[in-house]
Design a protein around this motif. Sequence first.
Motif, PDB file in Angstrom:
ATOM      1  N   VAL A  41       0.847  -1.192   0.000  1.00 48.97           N
ATOM      2  CA  VAL A  41       0.000   0.000   0.000  1.00 48.97           C
ATOM      3  C   VAL A  41       0.885   1.246   0.000  1.00 48.97           C
ATOM      4  N   PRO A  42       0.368   2.341  -0.567  1.00 50.57           N
ATOM      5  CA  PRO A  42       1.159   3.579  -0.594  1.00 50.57           C
ATOM      6  C   PRO A  42       1.427   4.098   0.822  1.00 50.57           C
ATOM      7  N   ALA A  43       2.694   4.308   1.125  1.00 46.50           N
ATOM      8  CA  ALA A  43       3.085   4.914   2.392  1.00 46.50           C
ATOM      9  C   ALA A  43       3.443   6.379   2.167  1.00 46.50           C
ATOM     10  N   ALA A  44       3.879   6.696   0.949  1.00 48.32           N
ATOM     11  CA  ALA A  44       4.223   8.079   0.610  1.00 48.32           C
ATOM     12  C   ALA A  44       4.114   8.265  -0.894  1.00 48.32           C
ATOM     13  N   ILE A  45       3.647   9.447  -1.280  1.00 52.95           N
ATOM     14  CA  ILE A  45       3.551   9.830  -2.689  1.00 52.95           C
ATOM     15  C   ILE A  45       4.156  11.228  -2.809  1.00 52.95           C
ATOM     16  N   TRP A  46       5.015  11.404  -3.787  1.00 52.25           N
ATOM     17  CA  TRP A  46       5.614  12.716  -4.009  1.00 52.25           C
ATOM     18  C   TRP A  46       5.260  13.194  -5.406  1.00 52.25           C
ATOM     19  N   PRO A  47       4.842  14.410  -5.611  1.00 54.64           N
ATOM     20  CA  PRO A  47       4.923  15.539  -4.708  1.00 54.64           C
ATOM     21  C   PRO A  47       3.799  15.640  -3.681  1.00 54.64           C
ATOM     22  N   GLY A  48       2.792  14.807  -3.745  1.00 52.35           N
ATOM     23  CA  GLY A  48       1.725  14.825  -2.745  1.00 52.35           C
ATOM     24  C   GLY A  48       0.717  13.736  -3.038  1.00 52.35           C
ATOM     25  N   ARG A  49      -0.104  13.427  -2.049  1.00 48.35           N
ATOM     26  CA  ARG A  49      -1.080  12.333  -2.181  1.00 48.35           C
ATOM     27  C   ARG A  49      -2.085  12.566  -3.300  1.00 48.35           C
TER      28      ARG A  49
END
Length: 185
Positions: A41-49
């Motif tokens: 599962v996504p724990a972090a997305i860059w530049p933002g969710r």
Amino acid sequence: ALFSGLSVDEVCEAWLTLQCQRIGQVEAGLLLIGTDQGAFVPAAIWPGRQHDVQYLAPVAETALEQQRGVLVDGAEIDARGSIAAYPVETEGEAGAVVVLHLLPASRTALPDALQDLAISVGWIESLLWRRKTELDRRRVEDTRIALGILSMAQEQPRFRSACMAVVNELATELQAERVSVGLDR
């Protein structure tokens, strides 16, 4: 420590942001962390969710299946630049994967970027180990409680008194106001 006092999600967001800014020319980044059920599962997305990074998922899957870093020409998935994915392993199993969409201008810096990424995943590996250690600690504590309750029940001469002992001990251990035992005939 650099990330002390932060939640798992905050550490992941901070780490991914740091990587994308250090490498530069990153269009998007994605950090997936494995769950106890085996899903990622996504724990972090860059530049933002709010940024759509679904197109990075196939490259993440490839890196997880092959258990190694992969580099894909963005044209293969209708994106410009390159997509790099690197799995993070603990005890020989992938616990996370980081995927970066690198813009064409960063192609010359690609080998250095991938090497930096391979080195810096140690932060995520450390996070996975901390999470595993905490889970193991909880399991040991749960086992201790269960064995204590079973031992207390076994000491009782009668079924009814054993049930009362179990209920009272559960209420104490779980800090519950009410605990009951139901029987099915």
